[in-house]
Design a protein around this motif. Structure first.
Motif, mmCIF file in Angstrom:
data_model
loop_
_atom_site.group_PDB
_atom_site.id
_atom_site.type_symbol
_atom_site.label_atom_id
_atom_site.label_comp_id
_atom_site.label_asym_id
_atom_site.label_seq_id
_atom_site.Cartn_x
_atom_site.Cartn_y
_atom_site.Cartn_z
ATOM 1 N N ALA A 151 3.752 -2.111 -10.945
ATOM 2 C CA ALA A 151 2.668 -1.339 -10.330
ATOM 3 C C ALA A 151 2.945 -1.058 -8.861
ATOM 4 N N VAL A 152 3.622 -1.986 -8.165
ATOM 5 C CA VAL A 152 3.917 -1.782 -6.750
ATOM 6 C C VAL A 152 4.920 -0.642 -6.578
ATOM 7 N N HIS A 153 5.921 -0.582 -7.457
ATOM 8 C CA HIS A 153 6.880 0.515 -7.372
ATOM 9 C C HIS A 153 6.190 1.864 -7.549
ATOM 10 N N LEU A 154 5.298 1.956 -8.539
ATOM 11 C CA LEU A 154 4.580 3.208 -8.740
ATOM 12 C C LEU A 154 3.668 3.506 -7.558
ATOM 13 N N SER A 201 -4.593 19.847 12.735
ATOM 14 C CA SER A 201 -4.691 20.011 11.284
ATOM 15 C C SER A 201 -5.490 18.871 10.666
ATOM 16 N N SER A 202 -5.802 19.024 9.397
ATOM 17 C CA SER A 202 -6.297 17.892 8.620
ATOM 18 C C SER A 202 -5.174 16.871 8.477
ATOM 19 N N THR A 203 -5.541 15.608 8.287
ATOM 20 C CA THR A 203 -4.543 14.539 8.219
ATOM 21 C C THR A 203 -4.872 13.584 7.079
ATOM 22 N N LEU A 204 -3.847 12.894 6.588
ATOM 23 C CA LEU A 204 -4.013 11.833 5.594
ATOM 24 C C LEU A 204 -3.190 10.632 6.024
ATOM 25 N N GLN A 205 -3.645 9.459 5.597
ATOM 26 C CA GLN A 205 -2.855 8.253 5.825
ATOM 27 C C GLN A 205 -3.260 7.194 4.817
ATOM 28 N N VAL A 206 -2.338 6.278 4.551
ATOM 29 C CA VAL A 206 -2.623 5.062 3.787
ATOM 30 C C VAL A 206 -2.890 3.950 4.776
ATOM 31 N N GLY A 207 -4.000 3.249 4.616
ATOM 32 C CA GLY A 207 -4.359 2.181 5.536
ATOM 33 C C GLY A 207 -4.177 0.788 4.985
ATOM 34 N N VAL A 208 -4.254 0.641 3.646
ATOM 35 C CA VAL A 208 -4.145 -0.688 3.028
ATOM 36 C C VAL A 208 -3.336 -0.561 1.744
ATOM 37 N N ILE A 209 -2.398 -1.503 1.552
ATOM 38 C CA ILE A 209 -1.710 -1.684 0.274
ATOM 39 C C ILE A 209 -1.814 -3.152 -0.086
ATOM 40 N N ALA A 210 -2.221 -3.436 -1.309
ATOM 41 C CA ALA A 210 -2.336 -4.832 -1.745
ATOM 42 C C ALA A 210 -1.900 -4.930 -3.201
ATOM 43 N N GLY A 211 -0.896 -5.792 -3.467
ATOM 44 C CA GLY A 211 -0.449 -5.960 -4.842
ATOM 45 C C GLY A 211 0.587 -7.048 -4.953
ATOM 46 N N GLY A 212 0.678 -7.612 -6.133
ATOM 47 C CA GLY A 212 1.687 -8.614 -6.404
ATOM 48 C C GLY A 212 1.243 -10.027 -6.102
ATOM 49 N N THR A 213 1.907 -10.991 -6.777
ATOM 50 C CA THR A 213 1.580 -12.405 -6.599
ATOM 51 C C THR A 213 2.791 -13.244 -6.210
ATOM 52 N N GLY A 214 3.997 -12.745 -6.470
ATOM 53 C CA GLY A 214 5.199 -13.497 -6.130
ATOM 54 C C GLY A 214 6.427 -12.666 -6.438
ATOM 55 N N VAL A 215 7.544 -13.008 -5.794
ATOM 56 C CA VAL A 215 8.736 -12.178 -5.958
ATOM 57 C C VAL A 215 9.351 -12.314 -7.351
ATOM 58 N N ASN A 216 8.994 -13.355 -8.090
ATOM 59 C CA ASN A 216 9.562 -13.516 -9.430
ATOM 60 C C ASN A 216 8.645 -13.006 -10.526
ATOM 61 N N VAL A 217 7.599 -12.260 -10.132
ATOM 62 C CA VAL A 217 6.661 -11.688 -11.098
ATOM 63 C C VAL A 217 6.603 -10.180 -10.892
ATOM 64 N N PRO A 269 4.636 -7.121 -10.743
ATOM 65 C CA PRO A 269 3.187 -6.978 -10.568
ATOM 66 C C PRO A 269 2.590 -5.925 -11.495
ATOM 67 N N ASP A 270 1.393 -6.237 -12.008
ATOM 68 C CA ASP A 270 0.726 -5.293 -12.902
ATOM 69 C C ASP A 270 -0.414 -4.538 -12.210
ATOM 70 N N THR A 271 -0.669 -4.851 -10.935
ATOM 71 C CA THR A 271 -1.749 -4.181 -10.215
ATOM 72 C C THR A 271 -1.343 -3.981 -8.758
ATOM 73 N N CYS A 272 -1.722 -2.837 -8.209
ATOM 74 C CA CYS A 272 -1.540 -2.586 -6.789
ATOM 75 C C CYS A 272 -2.635 -1.632 -6.331
ATOM 76 N N ARG A 273 -3.194 -1.905 -5.168
ATOM 77 C CA ARG A 273 -4.296 -1.091 -4.632
ATOM 78 C C ARG A 273 -3.842 -0.373 -3.372
ATOM 79 N N ILE A 274 -4.192 0.896 -3.305
ATOM 80 C CA ILE A 274 -3.893 1.710 -2.134
ATOM 81 C C ILE A 274 -5.206 2.278 -1.608
ATOM 82 N N ASP A 275 -5.544 2.004 -0.354
ATOM 83 C CA ASP A 275 -6.704 2.623 0.293
ATOM 84 C C ASP A 275 -6.198 3.687 1.254
ATOM 85 N N TRP A 276 -6.700 4.894 1.085
ATOM 86 C CA TRP A 276 -6.225 6.022 1.881
ATOM 87 C C TRP A 276 -7.408 6.756 2.504
ATOM 88 N N GLU A 277 -7.098 7.578 3.501
ATOM 89 C CA GLU A 277 -8.140 8.317 4.201
ATOM 90 C C GLU A 277 -7.622 9.691 4.575
#
Length: 380
Positions: free
Chosen positions: A197-200, A229-245, A247-255
């Motif tokens: 999920a983090v890669h995607l 102009s109008s603008t966009l940005q990503v402010g928060v990325i949260a995902g994953g539990t460890g480097v050997n797992v 991840p099946d979920t990742c959250r992106i907050d954008w504005e």
């Protein structure tokens, strides 16, 4: 202390942090108004523990002016040199959370209530105090929806956000969203058996950046703003539990911030179209991925024409020439969208807001009260 400063002290002492119950500060304002014979309408929001307050001084059946402010503040955070919720004077400045954003303006409104009551108002003055402005202008939407049952359609709205008492004609609109990416978890030794999920999510961040770059390169542009102009940005990325797992979920907050003339929701829709263009083929190929979208907040731009009568009125009230645009957003765009010409003008500097040891000058309060006296005279 002046009346406005004393009232500001009482307002700051109530930690009306956004997303928390605000009954105590609403009661303070309601009781102050009642002492001067003014009845306030308390307008609960759907959250159940927060409310707007709306009060009219003067004839209800005549179009008048709305004086608008919000009662919530951002959390205090770290770095204060004293109690953020105990107003203190340092030289000629008053320090406390919300002092400038925007309990200073609210204090001036309340200090002038006795003069509003005594004035022979031919047109009403409406006090509109909202909740949860700091998290996307949440409360004011419910109040605006109820205006037809509260008063005749107002002729104007003055939003008292800190502008150093310069009337402000424009600000950008905004939409903030969340993309939640779903994949399939697995062991990092067999990533071929999982969907990361983090890669995607990283690919989706590229889509946000690409749309931003398109606006920067091709517009539309508005010369009053920096950037134009109008603008966009990503402010928060949260995902994953460890480097050997995997991840099946990742959250992106954008504005996105949209120049006047661009509906912020069209930027939202354009981004989701790009997301679908990336994700749908993956799903069609059997990948176990999905993307959920949520709008966190949105409000329209403010765009008062240069030749609007409200501009010249606000310049006369404040004694300052109008400023074409500011970078921050306010509830003024929502009042404008409801058909009420709106402008920003309030005491203090926006640079003081949302920081430790937030402050407002005693002279700022005096200047705001002087402006409000001219508003009262003009409505009489």
């Amino acid at each position: 202390m002046s009346d406005a400063a004393a009232l500001l002290s009482a307002l700051v002492a109530i930690p009306s942090v956004c997303r928390t119950p605000n009954g105590a500060i609403v009661a303070l304002v309601r009781d102050h108004l009642a002492r001067h014979g003014v009845e306030a309408a308390i307008l609960p929001g759907p959250e159940g523990d927060r409310a707007n307050l709306f009060a009219t001084i003067g004839p209800r059946d005549v179009p008048g002016i709305v004086l608008s402010g919000h009662l919530d503040v951002v959390p205090a955070g770290e770095g204060w040199t004293g109690d953020p919720f105990a107003l203190r004077q340092v030289g000629d400045r008053l320090v406390g959370r919300g002092a400038v954003d925007m309990k200073g303006f609210v204090a001036c409104l309340l200090a002038l209530v006795p003069e509003m009551v005594r004035a022979p108002l031919a047109r009403p003055i409406h006090l509109a105090l909202s909740y949860d402005e700091e998290v996307g202008c949440v409360g004011v939407r419910h109040m605006i929806a109820r205006l037809p049952e509260l008063c005749a359609t107002p002729t104007a709205c003055l939003v008292g956000e800190p502008s150093e008492m310069r009337p402000v004609l424009r600000h950008k609109g905004k939409v903030a969203g969340r993309l939640t990416v779903r994949g399939r978890a697995g062991h990092s030794s067999r990533p071929d058996l999982a969907d990361n999920a983090v890669h995607l999510a990283a690919d989706l961040v590229g889509l946000v950046r690409g749309l931003h770059e398109d606006f920067v390169a091709r517009g539309p542009f508005h010369d009053m703003f920096t950037p134009a102009s109008s603008t966009l940005q990503v402010g928060v990325i949260a995902g994953g539990t460890g480097v050997n797992v995997v991840p099946d979920t990742c959250r992106i907050d954008w504005e996105a911030r949209a120049v006047p003339g661009t509906d912020p929701m069209t930027i939202h829709d354009a981004l989701l179209a790009r997301v679908a263009g990336l994700v749908d083929p993956l799903r069609a190929a059997g990948r176990e991925v999905a993307v959920e979208s949520e709008v966190l907040s949105a409000y329209p731009a403010l765009d008062l024409p240069d030749d609007a009568p409200l501009r010249s009125l606000a310049e006369a009230w404040s004694g300052h020439a109008a400023l074409g645009a500011v970078s921050y957003g306010t509830e003024a765009g929502l009042f404008q969208a409801a058909g009420i010409p709106s402008i920003i003008c309030g005491p203090g500097r926006i640079a003081e807001a949302h920081r430790p040891d937030e402050s407002i000058g005693l002279a700022d309060l005096d200047e705001c009260c002087a402006m409000l006296r001219r508003v009262i005279a003009q409505q009489s």
